[in-house]
Design a protein around this motif. Structure first.
Motif, PDB file in Angstrom:
ATOM      1  N   ASN A 195       0.825  -1.222   0.000  1.00 18.28           N
ATOM      2  CA  ASN A 195       0.000   0.000   0.000  1.00 18.28           C
ATOM      3  C   ASN A 195       0.856   1.268   0.000  1.00 18.28           C
ATOM      4  O   ASN A 195       0.736   2.120   0.865  1.00 18.28           O
ATOM      5  CB  ASN A 195      -0.942  -0.006   1.206  1.00 18.28           C
ATOM      6  CG  ASN A 195      -1.943  -1.130   1.113  1.00 18.28           C
ATOM      7  OD1 ASN A 195      -2.403  -1.488   0.031  1.00 18.28           O
ATOM      8  ND2 ASN A 195      -2.286  -1.705   2.252  1.00 18.28           N
ATOM      9  N   LYS A 196       1.749   1.347  -0.961  1.00 20.82           N
ATOM     10  CA  LYS A 196       2.639   2.502  -1.193  1.00 20.82           C
ATOM     11  C   LYS A 196       3.775   2.630  -0.174  1.00 20.82           C
ATOM     12  O   LYS A 196       4.538   3.580  -0.202  1.00 20.82           O
ATOM     13  CB  LYS A 196       1.836   3.817  -1.237  1.00 20.82           C
ATOM     14  CG  LYS A 196       0.867   3.861  -2.402  1.00 20.82           C
ATOM     15  CD  LYS A 196       0.214   5.209  -2.518  1.00 20.82           C
ATOM     16  CE  LYS A 196      -0.732   5.211  -3.706  1.00 20.82           C
ATOM     17  NZ  LYS A 196      -1.662   6.295  -3.679  1.00 20.82           N
ATOM     18  N   GLU A 197       3.894   1.688   0.768  1.00 23.91           N
ATOM     19  CA  GLU A 197       4.982   1.736   1.739  1.00 23.91           C
ATOM     20  C   GLU A 197       6.069   0.769   1.300  1.00 23.91           C
ATOM     21  O   GLU A 197       5.820  -0.441   1.173  1.00 23.91           O
ATOM     22  CB  GLU A 197       4.437   1.355   3.107  1.00 23.91           C
ATOM     23  CG  GLU A 197       5.331   1.752   4.240  1.00 23.91           C
ATOM     24  CD  GLU A 197       4.674   1.398   5.569  1.00 23.91           C
ATOM     25  OE1 GLU A 197       5.163   0.482   6.237  1.00 23.91           O
ATOM     26  OE2 GLU A 197       3.645   2.039   5.890  1.00 23.91           O
ATOM     27  N   VAL A 198       7.264   1.302   1.071  1.00 21.69           N
ATOM     28  CA  VAL A 198       8.355   0.481   0.539  1.00 21.69           C
ATOM     29  C   VAL A 198       9.025  -0.334   1.648  1.00 21.69           C
ATOM     30  O   VAL A 198       9.395   0.208   2.687  1.00 21.69           O
ATOM     31  CB  VAL A 198       9.409   1.383  -0.151  1.00 21.69           C
ATOM     32  CG1 VAL A 198      10.593   0.552  -0.634  1.00 21.69           C
ATOM     33  CG2 VAL A 198       8.778   2.164  -1.296  1.00 21.69           C
ATOM     34  N   HIS A 199       9.168  -1.643   1.407  1.00 20.35           N
ATOM     35  CA  HIS A 199       9.854  -2.530   2.351  1.00 20.35           C
ATOM     36  C   HIS A 199      11.008  -3.197   1.605  1.00 20.35           C
ATOM     37  O   HIS A 199      10.769  -3.906   0.633  1.00 20.35           O
ATOM     38  CB  HIS A 199       8.911  -3.605   2.875  1.00 20.35           C
ATOM     39  CG  HIS A 199       7.776  -3.071   3.702  1.00 20.35           C
ATOM     40  ND1 HIS A 199       7.445  -3.584   4.930  1.00 20.35           N
ATOM     41  CD2 HIS A 199       6.907  -2.062   3.492  1.00 20.35           C
ATOM     42  CE1 HIS A 199       6.417  -2.912   5.424  1.00 20.35           C
ATOM     43  NE2 HIS A 199       6.074  -1.990   4.568  1.00 20.35           N
ATOM     44  N   GLY A 200      12.221  -2.940   2.068  1.00 22.12           N
ATOM     45  CA  GLY A 200      13.389  -3.488   1.387  1.00 22.12           C
ATOM     46  C   GLY A 200      13.939  -4.712   2.092  1.00 22.12           C
ATOM     47  O   GLY A 200      13.481  -5.087   3.173  1.00 22.12           O
ATOM     48  N   LYS A 201      14.949  -5.320   1.442  1.00 21.46           N
ATOM     49  CA  LYS A 201      15.611  -6.526   1.955  1.00 21.46           C
ATOM     50  C   LYS A 201      14.590  -7.540   2.478  1.00 21.46           C
ATOM     51  O   LYS A 201      14.711  -8.069   3.588  1.00 21.46           O
ATOM     52  CB  LYS A 201      16.616  -6.150   3.050  1.00 21.46           C
ATOM     53  CG  LYS A 201      17.736  -5.233   2.541  1.00 21.46           C
ATOM     54  CD  LYS A 201      18.822  -5.047   3.564  1.00 21.46           C
ATOM     55  CE  LYS A 201      19.871  -4.053   3.133  1.00 21.46           C
ATOM     56  NZ  LYS A 201      20.746  -4.441   2.065  1.00 21.46           N
ATOM     57  N   MET A 202      13.604  -7.778   1.680  1.00 20.91           N
ATOM     58  CA  MET A 202      12.484  -8.638   2.071  1.00 20.91           C
ATOM     59  C   MET A 202      12.897 -10.100   2.138  1.00 20.91           C
ATOM     60  O   MET A 202      13.644 -10.582   1.291  1.00 20.91           O
ATOM     61  CB  MET A 202      11.336  -8.452   1.067  1.00 20.91           C
ATOM     62  CG  MET A 202      10.068  -9.150   1.441  1.00 20.91           C
ATOM     63  SD  MET A 202       9.440  -8.690   3.055  1.00 20.91           S
ATOM     64  CE  MET A 202       8.877  -7.025   2.755  1.00 20.91           C
ATOM     65  N   THR A 203      12.416 -10.763   3.176  1.00 18.89           N
ATOM     66  CA  THR A 203      12.612 -12.210   3.311  1.00 18.89           C
ATOM     67  C   THR A 203      11.221 -12.853   3.387  1.00 18.89           C
ATOM     68  O   THR A 203      10.230 -12.141   3.593  1.00 18.89           O
ATOM     69  CB  THR A 203      13.366 -12.544   4.612  1.00 18.89           C
ATOM     70  OG1 THR A 203      12.555 -12.109   5.708  1.00 18.89           O
ATOM     71  CG2 THR A 203      14.728 -11.871   4.669  1.00 18.89           C
ATOM     72  N   LEU A 204      11.181 -14.159   3.282  1.00 15.77           N
ATOM     73  CA  LEU A 204       9.880 -14.840   3.365  1.00 15.77           C
ATOM     74  C   LEU A 204       9.245 -14.622   4.739  1.00 15.77           C
ATOM     75  O   LEU A 204       8.046 -14.353   4.846  1.00 15.77           O
ATOM     76  CB  LEU A 204      10.044 -16.345   3.101  1.00 15.77           C
ATOM     77  CG  LEU A 204      10.147 -16.749   1.637  1.00 15.77           C
ATOM     78  CD1 LEU A 204      10.434 -18.243   1.514  1.00 15.77           C
ATOM     79  CD2 LEU A 204       8.905 -16.380   0.846  1.00 15.77           C
ATOM     80  N   ASP A 205      10.055 -14.696   5.807  1.00 12.26           N
ATOM     81  CA  ASP A 205       9.511 -14.492   7.163  1.00 12.26           C
ATOM     82  C   ASP A 205       8.959 -13.087   7.333  1.00 12.26           C
ATOM     83  O   ASP A 205       7.874 -12.882   7.857  1.00 12.26           O
ATOM     84  CB  ASP A 205      10.607 -14.722   8.217  1.00 12.26           C
ATOM     85  CG  ASP A 205      10.902 -16.200   8.375  1.00 12.26           C
ATOM     86  OD1 ASP A 205      10.099 -17.012   7.856  1.00 12.26           O
ATOM     87  OD2 ASP A 205      11.923 -16.531   8.998  1.00 12.26           O
ATOM     88  N   LYS A 206       9.741 -12.119   6.866  1.00 16.53           N
ATOM     89  CA  LYS A 206       9.322 -10.712   6.998  1.00 16.53           C
ATOM     90  C   LYS A 206       8.044 -10.476   6.176  1.00 16.53           C
ATOM     91  O   LYS A 206       7.131  -9.779   6.607  1.00 16.53           O
ATOM     92  CB  LYS A 206      10.458  -9.808   6.496  1.00 16.53           C
ATOM     93  CG  LYS A 206      10.341  -8.373   6.870  1.00 16.53           C
ATOM     94  CD  LYS A 206      11.706  -7.693   6.632  1.00 16.53           C
ATOM     95  CE  LYS A 206      11.647  -6.215   6.881  1.00 16.53           C
ATOM     96  NZ  LYS A 206      11.070  -5.431   5.830  1.00 16.53           N
TER      97      LYS A 206
END
Ligand code: FES
Length: 153
Positions: free
Chosen positions: A130-141
């Motif tokens: 929803n327009k909020e950027v999340h970096g270094k994404m993992t499956l758990d995160k």
């Protein structure tokens, strides 16, 4: 719907608008471009519906199908791909029970979109909730972030 369409038509006339103005208003009002709305404008303005659809399909900002309340965008650019974006994407489709070939869940809670590079390769893989950027994404995160959206209702 009729009332919303009349309002959009007034806006179009007041601004000596063009078809794009109508499409933008429809997208903002309904979250997509409903076919019946296009047919309504086509009749009222005597403009072929094909002109509306031609423009709507040209620009990525317009959507011809209803979209989910939550939009999750997964980057599939090279940097994100190398860092596992495909696994994230597959997990999302399974977790959200999105039918094969579709991008939106049947309950219209979620739409999963794919893009080619969000310009944030340094924090790949990138997912936007929803327009909020999340970096270094993992499956758990990803699963944690998904739960937090689900409980925000
Ligand atoms: S490749 Fe994903 S942000 Fe650039």
């Amino acid at each position: 719907m009729e009332e919303s369409l009349e309002k959009i038509l007034t806006n179009y006339r007041n601004n000596e608008g063009n078809i794009i103005t109508i499409l933008q208003d429809l997208e903002e009002t309904f979250g997509y471009i409903p076919e019946e709305a296009v047919n309504w404008f086509s009749k009222r303005l005597k403009i072929p519906a094909s002109r509306f659809f031609g423009i709507a399909t040209f620009y990525a900002q317009f959507h011809l199908k209803p979209r989910g309340k939550n939009i999750i965008t997964v980057c599939r650019g090279t940097a994100c791909h190398v860092k596992g974006s495909e696994r994230l994407l597959n997990r999302l489709f399974i977790e959200l029970d999105i039918p094969a070939g579709e991008d939106t869940s049947d309950d219209l809670k979620f739409t999963v979109e794919k893009v080619n590079c969000l310009g944030a390769c340094g924090i790949a893989p990138v997912v936007v909730f929803n327009k909020e950027v999340h970096g270094k994404m993992t499956l758990d995160k990803l699963m944690r972030d998904l739960k937090s959206i689900n409980t925000d209702e």
